[in-house]
Design an enzyme around this catalytic site. Structure first.
Site, PDB file in Angstrom:
ATOM      1  N   ARG A   1      31.264  39.566  56.337  1.00 32.52           N
ATOM      2  CA  ARG A   1      31.815  38.272  55.166  1.00 32.52           C
ATOM      3  C   ARG A   1      30.587  38.348  54.067  1.00 32.52           C
ATOM      4  O   ARG A   1      30.898  37.776  53.256  1.00 32.52           O
ATOM      5  CB  ARG A   1      30.360  36.998  55.936  1.00 32.52           C
ATOM      6  CG  ARG A   1      31.129  36.427  54.718  1.00 32.52           C
ATOM      7  CD  ARG A   1      30.701  34.547  54.891  1.00 32.52           C
ATOM      8  NE  ARG A   1      29.581  34.370  56.513  1.00 32.52           N
ATOM      9  CZ  ARG A   1      28.099  34.281  56.354  1.00 32.52           C
ATOM     10  NH1 ARG A   1      27.818  34.535  55.309  1.00 32.52           N
ATOM     11  NH2 ARG A   1      27.872  34.050  57.326  1.00 32.52           N
TER      12      ARG A   1
ATOM     13  N   TYR B   1      46.304  28.111  35.095  1.00 30.51           N
ATOM     14  CA  TYR B   1      46.845  27.970  36.420  1.00 30.51           C
ATOM     15  C   TYR B   1      46.394  26.683  37.197  1.00 30.51           C
ATOM     16  O   TYR B   1      45.591  26.168  36.340  1.00 30.51           O
ATOM     17  CB  TYR B   1      46.277  29.447  37.565  1.00 30.51           C
ATOM     18  CG  TYR B   1      47.279  28.043  38.763  1.00 30.51           C
ATOM     19  CD1 TYR B   1      48.272  28.745  39.309  1.00 30.51           C
ATOM     20  CD2 TYR B   1      45.847  28.576  39.840  1.00 30.51           C
ATOM     21  CE1 TYR B   1      48.419  27.891  40.612  1.00 30.51           C
ATOM     22  CE2 TYR B   1      46.440  28.146  41.296  1.00 30.51           C
ATOM     23  CZ  TYR B   1      47.734  27.814  41.618  1.00 30.51           C
ATOM     24  OH  TYR B   1      47.357  27.583  42.762  1.00 30.51           O
TER      25      TYR B   1
ATOM     26  N   ASP C   1      40.300  35.422  33.179  1.00 34.52           N
ATOM     27  CA  ASP C   1      41.639  35.287  34.683  1.00 34.52           C
ATOM     28  C   ASP C   1      42.568  36.437  33.502  1.00 34.52           C
ATOM     29  O   ASP C   1      43.081  36.014  33.024  1.00 34.52           O
ATOM     30  CB  ASP C   1      42.158  34.215  34.775  1.00 34.52           C
ATOM     31  CG  ASP C   1      43.570  33.820  36.253  1.00 34.52           C
ATOM     32  OD1 ASP C   1      43.514  35.235  36.391  1.00 34.52           O
ATOM     33  OD2 ASP C   1      43.207  33.317  36.510  1.00 34.52           O
TER      34      ASP C   1
ATOM     35  N   LYS D   1      48.889  38.437  43.207  1.00 31.08           N
ATOM     36  CA  LYS D   1      49.924  38.883  41.993  1.00 31.08           C
ATOM     37  C   LYS D   1      50.000  40.437  41.950  1.00 31.08           C
ATOM     38  O   LYS D   1      50.567  40.701  42.460  1.00 31.08           O
ATOM     39  CB  LYS D   1      49.293  37.865  40.820  1.00 31.08           C
ATOM     40  CG  LYS D   1      49.065  36.382  41.338  1.00 31.08           C
ATOM     41  CD  LYS D   1      49.982  35.954  42.074  1.00 31.08           C
ATOM     42  CE  LYS D   1      50.183  34.520  42.154  1.00 31.08           C
ATOM     43  NZ  LYS D   1      48.335  33.764  42.526  1.00 31.08           N
TER      44      LYS D   1
HETATM   45  C1  4LM Z   1      51.574  30.379  40.756  1.00 28.94           C
HETATM   46  N1  4LM Z   1      49.184  31.237  40.334  1.00 28.94           N
HETATM   47  O1  4LM Z   1      51.074  30.984  39.649  1.00 28.94           O
HETATM   48  P1  4LM Z   1      45.078  32.152  44.773  1.00 28.94           P
HETATM   49  N2  4LM Z   1      44.450  32.761  38.242  1.00 28.94           N
HETATM   50  C2  4LM Z   1      46.085  32.558  38.442  1.00 28.94           C
HETATM   51  C3  4LM Z   1      47.340  32.226  39.200  1.00 28.94           C
HETATM   52  O2  4LM Z   1      47.899  32.481  38.743  1.00 28.94           O
HETATM   53  C4  4LM Z   1      47.002  31.950  40.534  1.00 28.94           C
HETATM   54  C5  4LM Z   1      45.005  31.993  40.911  1.00 28.94           C
HETATM   55  C6  4LM Z   1      44.695  32.153  39.626  1.00 28.94           C
HETATM   56  C7  4LM Z   1      50.202  30.736  41.448  1.00 28.94           C
HETATM   57  C8  4LM Z   1      50.428  30.161  42.555  1.00 28.94           C
HETATM   58  C9  4LM Z   1      51.128  29.751  43.291  1.00 28.94           C
HETATM   59  C10 4LM Z   1      46.394  33.215  36.989  1.00 28.94           C
HETATM   60  C11 4LM Z   1      47.736  31.190  41.320  1.00 28.94           C
HETATM   61  C12 4LM Z   1      44.606  31.527  41.966  1.00 28.94           C
HETATM   62  O3  4LM Z   1      46.579  32.104  44.548  1.00 28.94           O
HETATM   63  O4  4LM Z   1      44.005  31.685  45.008  1.00 28.94           O
HETATM   64  O5  4LM Z   1      45.383  33.662  44.829  1.00 28.94           O
HETATM   65  O6  4LM Z   1      45.021  32.694  43.104  1.00 28.94           O
HETATM   66  O7  4LM Z   1      52.220  30.839  40.881  1.00 28.94           O
END
Ligand code: 4LM
Length: 394
Positions: A55, A108, A178, A203
């Protein structure tokens, strides 16, 4: 190792000293024997560094953390089970009731939802600077964190990172970027004065749509604090198997990003001026309001393109339903092209008026341009646009 492409392949790990294994092994273990009670006490007391429990840290995960830190030009990295786990660990480590988070919306939907619906329940004040008259007006003495995406999801705004960092530091706040949409190949926010960079590694870093993960990079001191609090106590650790997949993915990041950028540039230029397309959002187009900032901050302009279709949700649905090569799915940064309707998926949790204010209209479609041949992608988009012109939809 001076060059990004070399570092993407080699940074963060070498040949396994025990076995000579060329690829970083998957250390599929929850715990690590410390050998003696004395050593156990030293490890837990922080007098000796080493693996204790997965962890907190694991060798496969550590290799991934080190590689991303190297590519972002950071001292250290810290991985999580998802991007959201990374954001929340950061917030739980550095924020307390009465503190303010100022962000430049839209973000997001999950991140904005976390700020607005969850952090606010813990007495943390969250402010969207775009709705509060700009960053200068929004930042106060109570601001502890300023948070931006670069470029933003899904409207692809590109904020002036040096300016945002300067304003955050003027009140002693942490500047957090981010960098999921750009990836360190295109932008490195630490070079513009940011303190912490966050990624949804799901991503572009992973790149193949087969693993969920998140990562933070920054100074060793700050990340040690997050490891000791936000990760250790909240527990969103990355698993070794996913770390292996993400590590493998990052090795080809520069090659994939070049192909994503080639595709997105071609797609954006094709879409601009097409009948039925009211607006194309792509920072590489001269028509994009943030193009000059993007040209300064980014190596190229990324793989994401959004379009506003005349005819709102009905047109967006019809367009999406006629795509054959693009897969209708959320997420982004995969080698396969993906398409989604943010208002009803990734940003559906936000109130409609807020979405409309942020430019996330009912006609907005977001394209994650994969690494396929752009000619096939354009043919698919052309076919779907043609279907919109059918008499039944007019
Ligand atoms: C989407 N995005 O947009 P996890 N920061 C950004 C993101 O686009 C995302 C996250 C954080 C999408 C997911 C369904 C700029 C996610 C969140 O999905 O928790 O790895 O990241 O389609």
């Amino acid at each position: 190792m001076n060059y990004f492409r070399t570092r993407a392949v080699h940074a963060g790990h070498g040949v396994d000293p025990q076995t000579g294994a060329h690829a970083v092994p998957v250390y599929q273990t929850s715990t690590f024997a410390y050998g003696s009670a004395e050593r156990g006490a030293r490890l837990f007391g922080g007098e000796e560094q080493g693996f204790i429990y997965s962890r907190i840290t694991n060798p496969t995960v550590r290799a991934f953390e080190r590689k991303v830190a190297d590519l972002e030009g950071a001292e250290d990295g810290l991985a999580f089970t998802s991007g959201m786990a990374a954001v929340s660990a950061l917030a739980f480590t550095f924020l307390a009731p009465g503190d303010e988070v100022v962000y430049l919306g839209p973000l997001y939907g999950g991140t904005e939802g976390f700020f607005e619906h969850l952090l606010s329940r813990f007495g943390i004040i969250t402010v969207d600077a775009e709705q509060a008259g700009g960053l200068e007006a929004a930042v106060t003495e109570r601001t502890r964190m300023v948070y931006v995406e670069t470029p933003t999801n899904p409207t692809l705004r590109v904020h002036d990172l040096a300016e945002v960092a300067r304003r955050a530091h003027a009140v002693g706040a942490l500047a957090v970027a981010d960098n999921t949409f750009a990836s360190p190949y295109l932008t490195r926010p630490l070079e513009f004065g940011f303190d912490v960079v966050m990624h949804s590694a799901t991503k572009y870093l992973g790149g193949h749509g087969d693993a969920i993960g998140g990562v933070l990079v920054g100074s060793s001191e700050r990340l040690a604090q997050v490891r000791g609090e936000g990760l250790r106590h909240v527990g969103g650790c990355l698993g070794p198997q996913d770390a292996f997949l993400l590590l493998r993915g990052v090795k080809t990041l520069p090659l994939r990003m070049e192909a994503h950028c080639d595709g997105a540039e071609a797609v954006a230029r094709f879409l601009e001026g097409q009948p039925g397309v009211a607006r194309v959002y792509y920072p590489g187009l001269e028509s994009h309001p943030d193009h000059p900032v993007a040209a300064r901050q980014m190596r190229r302009f990324g793989g994401m393109v959004s379009i506003d279709l005349e005819g709102g949700f009905v047109a967006a649905q019809a367009f999406l339903n006629h795509l054959e090569l693009f897969t209708q799915a959320v997420s982004l940064g995969d080698v396969e092209s993906l398409a989604t309707h943010p208002a009803s998926t990734t940003h559906a949790l936000l109130p409609r008026e807020q979405r409309e204010r942020q430019g996330i209209s009912e006609g907005l479609v977001r394209l994650s341009v994969g690494i396929e041949d752009p000619r096939d992608l354009i043919a698919d988009l052309a076919r779907a646009l043609e279907a919109l012109r059918s008499p039944a939809l007019r």
